[in-house]
Design an enzyme around this catalytic site. Sequence first.
Site, PDB file in Angstrom:
ATOM      1  N   HIS A 130       0.830  -1.204   0.000  1.00 22.55           N
ATOM      2  CA  HIS A 130       0.000   0.000   0.000  1.00 22.55           C
ATOM      3  C   HIS A 130       0.866   1.257   0.000  1.00 22.55           C
ATOM      4  CE1 HIS A 130      -2.671  -2.987   2.134  1.00 22.55           C
ATOM      5  NE2 HIS A 130      -3.475  -2.577   1.178  1.00 22.55           N
TER       6      HIS A 130
ATOM      7  N   SER B 285       0.719  -9.168   1.352  1.00 19.76           N
ATOM      8  CA  SER B 285      -0.733  -9.278   1.479  1.00 19.76           C
ATOM      9  C   SER B 285      -1.103  -9.115   2.941  1.00 19.76           C
ATOM     10  CB  SER B 285      -1.219 -10.643   0.969  1.00 19.76           C
ATOM     11  OG  SER B 285      -2.579 -10.852   1.319  1.00 19.76           O
TER      12      SER B 285
END
Length: 272
Positions: free
Chosen positions: A34, A181
């Site tokens: 992110h 993840s």
Amino acid sequence: MQVLKTIEELQEVRKNITGTVGFVPTMGALHNGHISLIKQARSENDIVIVSIFVNPTQFLPGEDLDAYPRKDEADKRICEMCKVDYVFMPEISTMYGKEEVLIKAPNKSYILEGKTRPGHFDGVLRVVLKLFNLTQPTNAYFGKKDAQQLSLIMQMVKDLFLPINIVPCDIVREVDGLALSSRNVYLDSTQRVDALLISKSLYMAGSLIASGERSVEAVKNKVYEIMKTLDVEYVAIVDREFNELKTIEPKNTIILIVARFGNTRLLDNIWL
């Protein structure tokens, strides 16, 4: 950095923004993947908006909605560190009314991820369209790890004539190759080691294709051989439009893998 909770707050802010807007939609539990999206948005836009919202409509019954990691305070600190201008953190009741028009994903949403999780992409496109309408971004940033999702969002933007540039961003990996993840935290130590076979098989497939291999069957067989000890859900070789390929097409091929480790489902891919 300003944290916004309501539609009204976001709309008031948005109408006073001038210049380019980079938007990064997330479900929180932010990691380096992110962060790479946010940093790219920061480098390419005047204003950066990040949304943090665990979207219930993309979870199927029995999936991990309640267990999905939530780290709101840590996420806000990360956004501040990355010099985000606005963080939008709405409640479910803010984003969804009791009755509303459903967004129906196209037919290709019911293959691969959509076959395993029917209706998942309806929920994804539904929330992304709402967020696009609210933030009105110049550029929106999505990771290539969710390749089918990325393809469907790009198609939605095209079909609905949305004036938004979708920016695909490369997969970020751990040093040992595991794709980042939020679900990696569910892996125990043995599963964490076993999961490395996914990226190993993708790298091997890339090497085969670079050396001239064009047979989809041959590449798939090699991938399955490397992952023979894993619970592999699927291996797919498709073009950028997610049509199944019979022959490898350089610069137009994606190899996708999904494998399960207990209750944890990991996906990864390579673009060739």
